[in-house]
Design an enzyme around this catalytic site. Structure first.
Site, PDB file in Angstrom:
ATOM      1  CE  LYS A  86       3.486 -50.326   1.732  1.00 53.89           C
ATOM      2  NZ  LYS A  86       4.592 -50.670   0.772  1.00 53.89           N
TER       3      LYS A  86
HETATM    4  O1  G3P Z   1       7.727 -50.389   0.408  1.00 57.15           O
HETATM    5  C1  G3P Z   1       8.916 -50.123   1.082  1.00 57.15           C
HETATM    6  C2  G3P Z   1      10.080 -50.789   0.513  1.00 57.15           C
HETATM    7  O2  G3P Z   1       9.775 -51.116  -0.805  1.00 57.15           O
HETATM    8  C3  G3P Z   1      11.345 -49.989   0.548  1.00 57.15           C
HETATM    9  O3  G3P Z   1      12.333 -50.752  -0.031  1.00 57.15           O
HETATM   10  O4  G3P Z   1      14.310 -51.223  -1.411  1.00 57.15           O
HETATM   11  O5  G3P Z   1      13.138 -49.010  -1.636  1.00 57.15           O
HETATM   12  O6  G3P Z   1      14.466 -49.543   0.410  1.00 57.15           O
HETATM   13  P1  G3P Z   1      13.631 -50.088  -0.696  1.00 57.15           P
END
Ligand code: G3P
Length: 224
Positions: A86
């Protein structure tokens, strides 16, 4: 077939969902690993032992320069797993992605907050794009629309990039994204659990059990 991933470092949760769903692998990010207090050299062997050797894992670079990202990505890619690196879809990240794709390393462009940003990452050669659906919604924009527009552009320009939307807070967002035909999705475990939970289901199943025992005692269906 949809590639279904869990966005977590929670080994017990991965075991739970692996038991009932075709979990293709696990996505991580630096915040998830930091919160769990687990580096990839601890978490990846555990996840691979649960999900099996053909599972796919996503590990994010933490370097700040393009050269640093490239070097770090090569080292991630050399680990003995099916890994996708990533890389944040910043200007620096796109430079790293362009270089890494010339070396045929699998890349997910992450931290995508807009259609144009995601499209540029696809042009740079990213294999996957991770638009952050709920984070976009939380900023007053429309995360589902960003995913829809990216899917349209990918189709229109015949790009091989797959959408792997991330950042969900509810099952409604998940269903809307799936209706767009995305190739992949990653869910936090609380949202994956929401997909399995409906307050009417267990009472309905319990009523079947009560009715059955009333009529047939402890016989099984094929004995009745
Ligand atoms: O890897 C990106 C993703 O995990 C973001 O999710 O829940 O932190 O907005 P969040």
């Amino acid at each position: 077939m949809l590639e279904f991933y869990l966005d977590t470092a929670d080994v017990d949760a991965v075991t739970r969902f692996h038991n009932c769903l075709p979990v293709r692998g696990v996505t991580t990010n630096p915040s998830i690993l930091a919160k769990a207090g687990l580096g990839i050299n601890r978490i990846l062997p555990e996840l691979a032992s649960i999900l099996g050797g053909d599972s796919r894992f996503f590990v994010q670079v933490v370097s700040q320069t393009a050269d640093g990202m490239v070097d770090e990505a090569r080292k991630i890619n050399a680990l003995p797993y099916d890994l996708v690196v990533k890389v944040p879809a910043t200007e620096t990240g796109l430079a790293a992605i362009k270089q890494l794709k010339s070396e045929n390393i699998q890349i997910l462009a992450t931290a995508i907050y807009s259609t144009h940003q995601g499209f540029l990452a696809a042009l740079s050669g990213a294999d996957y794009l991770a638009p952050y659906v709920n984070r976009i919604d939380a900023m007053g924009a429309d995360g589902i629309k960003v995913v829809a527009d990216l899917q349209l552009l990918i189709n229109q320009y015949g790009l091989a990039t797959k959408l792997l939307p991330a950042s969900f807070k509810n099952s409604g967002q998940v269903v809307e994204v799936l209706k767009l035909g995305v190739a992949a999705i990653t869910l936090p475990v609380d949202v994956a659990a929401q997909l399995l939970a409906h307050p009417a289901v267990q009472p309905a199943v319990d009523q079947f059990t009560v009715d059955w025992h009333y009529a047939f005692d402890n016989q099984l269906s094929f004995e009745s």
